[in-house]
Design an enzyme around this catalytic site. Structure first.
Site, PDB file in Angstrom:
ATOM      1  N   GLU A 219       0.926   0.317   4.070  1.00  0.00           N
ATOM      2  CA  GLU A 219       0.562  -0.343   2.806  1.00  0.00           C
ATOM      3  C   GLU A 219       1.437  -1.564   2.554  1.00  0.00           C
ATOM      4  O   GLU A 219       1.842  -1.835   1.419  1.00  0.00           O
ATOM      5  CB  GLU A 219       0.706   0.644   1.634  1.00  0.00           C
ATOM      6  CG  GLU A 219      -0.050   1.938   1.833  1.00  0.00           C
ATOM      7  CD  GLU A 219      -0.021   2.857   0.616  1.00  0.00           C
ATOM      8  OE1 GLU A 219       0.390   2.429  -0.475  1.00  0.00           O
ATOM      9  OE2 GLU A 219      -0.436   4.023   0.776  1.00  0.00           O
TER      10      GLU A 219
ATOM     11  N   HIS B 251       5.937  -1.040   0.726  1.00  0.00           N
ATOM     12  CA  HIS B 251       5.816  -1.948  -0.421  1.00  0.00           C
ATOM     13  C   HIS B 251       7.205  -2.537  -0.662  1.00  0.00           C
ATOM     14  O   HIS B 251       8.121  -1.819  -1.079  1.00  0.00           O
ATOM     15  CB  HIS B 251       5.344  -1.191  -1.667  1.00  0.00           C
ATOM     16  CG  HIS B 251       3.958  -0.657  -1.539  1.00  0.00           C
ATOM     17  ND1 HIS B 251       2.844  -1.470  -1.506  1.00  0.00           N
ATOM     18  CD2 HIS B 251       3.492   0.613  -1.418  1.00  0.00           C
ATOM     19  CE1 HIS B 251       1.756  -0.724  -1.383  1.00  0.00           C
ATOM     20  NE2 HIS B 251       2.123   0.541  -1.318  1.00  0.00           N
TER      21      HIS B 251
ATOM     22  N   GLU C 205       2.838  11.023  -0.488  1.00  0.00           N
ATOM     23  CA  GLU C 205       3.928  11.013  -1.487  1.00  0.00           C
ATOM     24  C   GLU C 205       4.302  12.394  -2.032  1.00  0.00           C
ATOM     25  O   GLU C 205       4.442  12.579  -3.244  1.00  0.00           O
ATOM     26  CB  GLU C 205       3.566  10.090  -2.655  1.00  0.00           C
ATOM     27  CG  GLU C 205       3.350   8.649  -2.234  1.00  0.00           C
ATOM     28  CD  GLU C 205       2.990   7.743  -3.413  1.00  0.00           C
ATOM     29  OE1 GLU C 205       2.761   8.245  -4.526  1.00  0.00           O
ATOM     30  OE2 GLU C 205       2.940   6.528  -3.211  1.00  0.00           O
TER      31      GLU C 205
ATOM     32  N   ASN D 297       1.958  10.507   4.759  1.00  0.00           N
ATOM     33  CA  ASN D 297       2.205   9.137   4.286  1.00  0.00           C
ATOM     34  C   ASN D 297       3.194   9.159   3.115  1.00  0.00           C
ATOM     35  O   ASN D 297       3.091  10.012   2.231  1.00  0.00           O
ATOM     36  CB  ASN D 297       0.867   8.540   3.817  1.00  0.00           C
ATOM     37  CG  ASN D 297       0.908   7.038   3.655  1.00  0.00           C
ATOM     38  OD1 ASN D 297       1.313   6.315   4.566  1.00  0.00           O
ATOM     39  ND2 ASN D 297       0.487   6.549   2.493  1.00  0.00           N
TER      40      ASN D 297
ATOM     41  N   ASP E 160       3.180  -4.823   1.565  1.00  0.00           N
ATOM     42  CA  ASP E 160       3.098  -6.077   0.798  1.00  0.00           C
ATOM     43  C   ASP E 160       4.519  -6.464   0.438  1.00  0.00           C
ATOM     44  O   ASP E 160       5.430  -5.634   0.456  1.00  0.00           O
ATOM     45  CB  ASP E 160       2.156  -6.006  -0.415  1.00  0.00           C
ATOM     46  CG  ASP E 160       2.307  -4.759  -1.269  1.00  0.00           C
ATOM     47  OD1 ASP E 160       3.403  -4.165  -1.274  1.00  0.00           O
ATOM     48  OD2 ASP E 160       1.327  -4.393  -1.958  1.00  0.00           O
TER      49      ASP E 160
HETATM   50  C1  XIL Z   1      -3.006   1.892  -5.692  1.00  0.00           C
HETATM   51  C2  XIL Z   1      -4.224   0.969  -5.686  1.00  0.00           C
HETATM   52  O1  XIL Z   1      -3.909  -0.177  -4.946  1.00  0.00           O
HETATM   53  C3  XIL Z   1      -4.612   0.598  -7.094  1.00  0.00           C
HETATM   54  O2  XIL Z   1      -5.837  -0.140  -7.083  1.00  0.00           O
HETATM   55  C4  XIL Z   1      -4.784   1.860  -7.929  1.00  0.00           C
HETATM   56  O3  XIL Z   1      -5.043   1.493  -9.267  1.00  0.00           O
HETATM   57  C5  XIL Z   1      -3.536   2.714  -7.871  1.00  0.00           C
HETATM   58  O4  XIL Z   1      -3.242   3.014  -6.520  1.00  0.00           O
HETATM   59  N1  XIL Z   1       0.749   4.027  -2.963  1.00  0.00           N
HETATM   60  C6  XIL Z   1      -0.445   4.497  -2.480  1.00  0.00           C
HETATM   61  C7  XIL Z   1      -1.705   3.825  -2.860  1.00  0.00           C
HETATM   62  O5  XIL Z   1      -0.449   5.414  -1.654  1.00  0.00           O
HETATM   63  O6  XIL Z   1      -2.789   4.710  -2.906  1.00  0.00           O
HETATM   64  C8  XIL Z   1      -1.581   3.094  -4.166  1.00  0.00           C
HETATM   65  O7  XIL Z   1      -2.780   2.358  -4.373  1.00  0.00           O
HETATM   66  C9  XIL Z   1      -0.373   2.200  -4.150  1.00  0.00           C
HETATM   67  C10 XIL Z   1       0.894   2.993  -3.957  1.00  0.00           C
END
Ligand code: XIL
Length: 378
Positions: free
Chosen positions: A291, A262, A150, A226, A293
């Site tokens: 990641e 996401h 990020e 990423n 969802d």
């Molecule tokens: C999130 C985790 O899922 C949580 O448990 C934590 O509190 C905060 O981070 N993008 C990312 C991940 O790259 O590392 C993040 O993970 C979600 C968003």
């Protein structure tokens, strides 16, 4: 004679029957030659249903938080690998691959680091040591790393985010890679002379160093950049594409790009996602969906509407199809796997949830079947 006829019958039956549905997502992914992963919390590995579902359904894991600075590097002089080691050991026992997440990020950093008032040179030394120690610890065990996470800004499309690593105060890479002041050229003149501004001019030279450090620590590991909200063709993914193209051309060891995926509001522009995967893989980059969802509105009990679960399944199917359509898209990973443990709840103040493939009782949801069938159909 009779025996030979029998063999014929058996053979014909075998040919006529459709191949049986794969028994698990993992089997379907193996069949498709794909990696199917989940982000994992080590504390849950002692829960029988969690461990059994994870090992049965996935061929890859990634620590959700266990490799972030605040966990793995809690004090300046000490590293704590105990949590991530549990995940790596679990993966080894069950023949799964491990992705590493993440070496350079602006979040979940310990106070000693963010409030340490280090000089740029000190910060560079700290980061180099961190990357080399963590990657070195898992050399040969973690096959792919999110080296940087990020780094591009959310509010200013295409720009880099201000972070401790880039410019607050930054890791002081300018001197080694920016055009030297001694050549007495104004910046505008330098840019005018070069059709392609150097990476330092674009501000991402600090990341370049990180990829080199990670590569030195484990030359076999695949190194990823990423990012969030760069799944579609947009100014952020344009900027990432320009960066990795430049890295490639100049021999910076970057192997792939991770798209977080996401998905909110049941909205996914699959045509644009597919075009984006196409242009990154065309560069020779691997793409991992890292990641995924698909958050749904939920009631006070955390339940989603049945029609939303179907729409969610459709999105999982479409994203999997978009990935499978490009040879370079080699992994699909979800951010957790059971709705019992998902960041979406706390992140949305519990108005959203039910984002993953299994419900809170580890029952497979429509999204699970959709993903499994899509992989099986490859
Ligand atoms: C999130 C985790 O899922 C949580 O448990 C934590 O509190 C905060 O981070 N993008 C990312 C991940 O790259 O590392 C993040 O993970 C979600 C968003």
């Amino acid at each position: 004679m009779f025996a030979r006829g029998c063999r014929y019958v058996v053979l014909l039956v075998a040919v006529a029957l459709p191949s049986p549905a794969p028994p698990s997502l993992r089997a379907a992914a193996d069949h498709a030659g794909m990696l199917i992963g989940a982000a994992v919390r080590p504390a849950q590995l002692s829960e029988a249903a969690y461990a059994a579902t994870l090992a049965r359904e996935f061929n890859m894991v990634e620590p959700e938080n266990a490799l972030k600075w605040e966990v793995v590097h809690p004090e300046p002089q000490s590293f704590d690998f105990s949590q991530a080691d549990q995940i790596v050991d679990f993966a080894f026992e069950h023949g799964m691959k491990v992705r590493g997440h993440t070496l350079v990020w602006h979040q979940q950093n310990p106070k000693w680091l963010t409030e340490g008032k280090f000089t740029s040179a000190e910060l560079a030394a700290i980061l180099e040591r961190h990357i080399k120690t963590v990657v070195g610890h898992y050399r040969g065990k973690i096959f792919a790393w999110d080296v940087v996470n990020e780094a591009f800004d959310e509010l200013h499309p295409g720009d880099l985010r201000s972070t401790i690593w880039r410019d607050q105060p930054g890791i002081a890479i300018a001197a080694s890679s920016e055009p030297r002041a001694s050549n007495n050229l104004a910046r505008s003149e330098l840019e005018a002379r070069s059709s392609k501004p150097h990476s330092a001019e674009r501000g991402y030279a600090y990341m370049e160093r990180c990829f080199h450090w990670a590569h030195e620590a484990d030359p076999q590991a695949l190194l990823f950049y990423n990012e969030a909200e760069a799944e579609v063709v947009n100014p952020k993914s344009d900027a990432i594409l320009a960066m990795v193209r430049d890295f490639r051309q100049r021999g910076v060891p970057v192997d792939g790009v991770g798209f977080q995926m996401h998905i909110a509001n049941l909205r996914a522009d699959v045509t644009s996602i597919s075009a984006n995967i196409a242009r990154f893989t065309a560069l020779g980059m691997q793409v991992h969906i890292t990641e995924m969802d698909v958050a749904l509105p939920v009631d006070a009990n955390g339940n989603a509407r049945p029609e939303d679960l179907q729409r969610q399944a459709d999105i999982y199917r479409q994203i999997a199809e978009a990935c499978l359509a490009h040879r370079g898209c080699t992994a699909i990973q979800t951010w957790g796997f059971t709705d019992k443990y998902s960041w979406i709840g706390s992140h949305s103040k519990h108005t959203q949830g039910a984002a993953l493939l299994f419900d809170r009782d580890y029952r497979a949801k429509p999204a699970y079947l959709a993903l499994k069938n899509t992989l099986a159909a490859r």
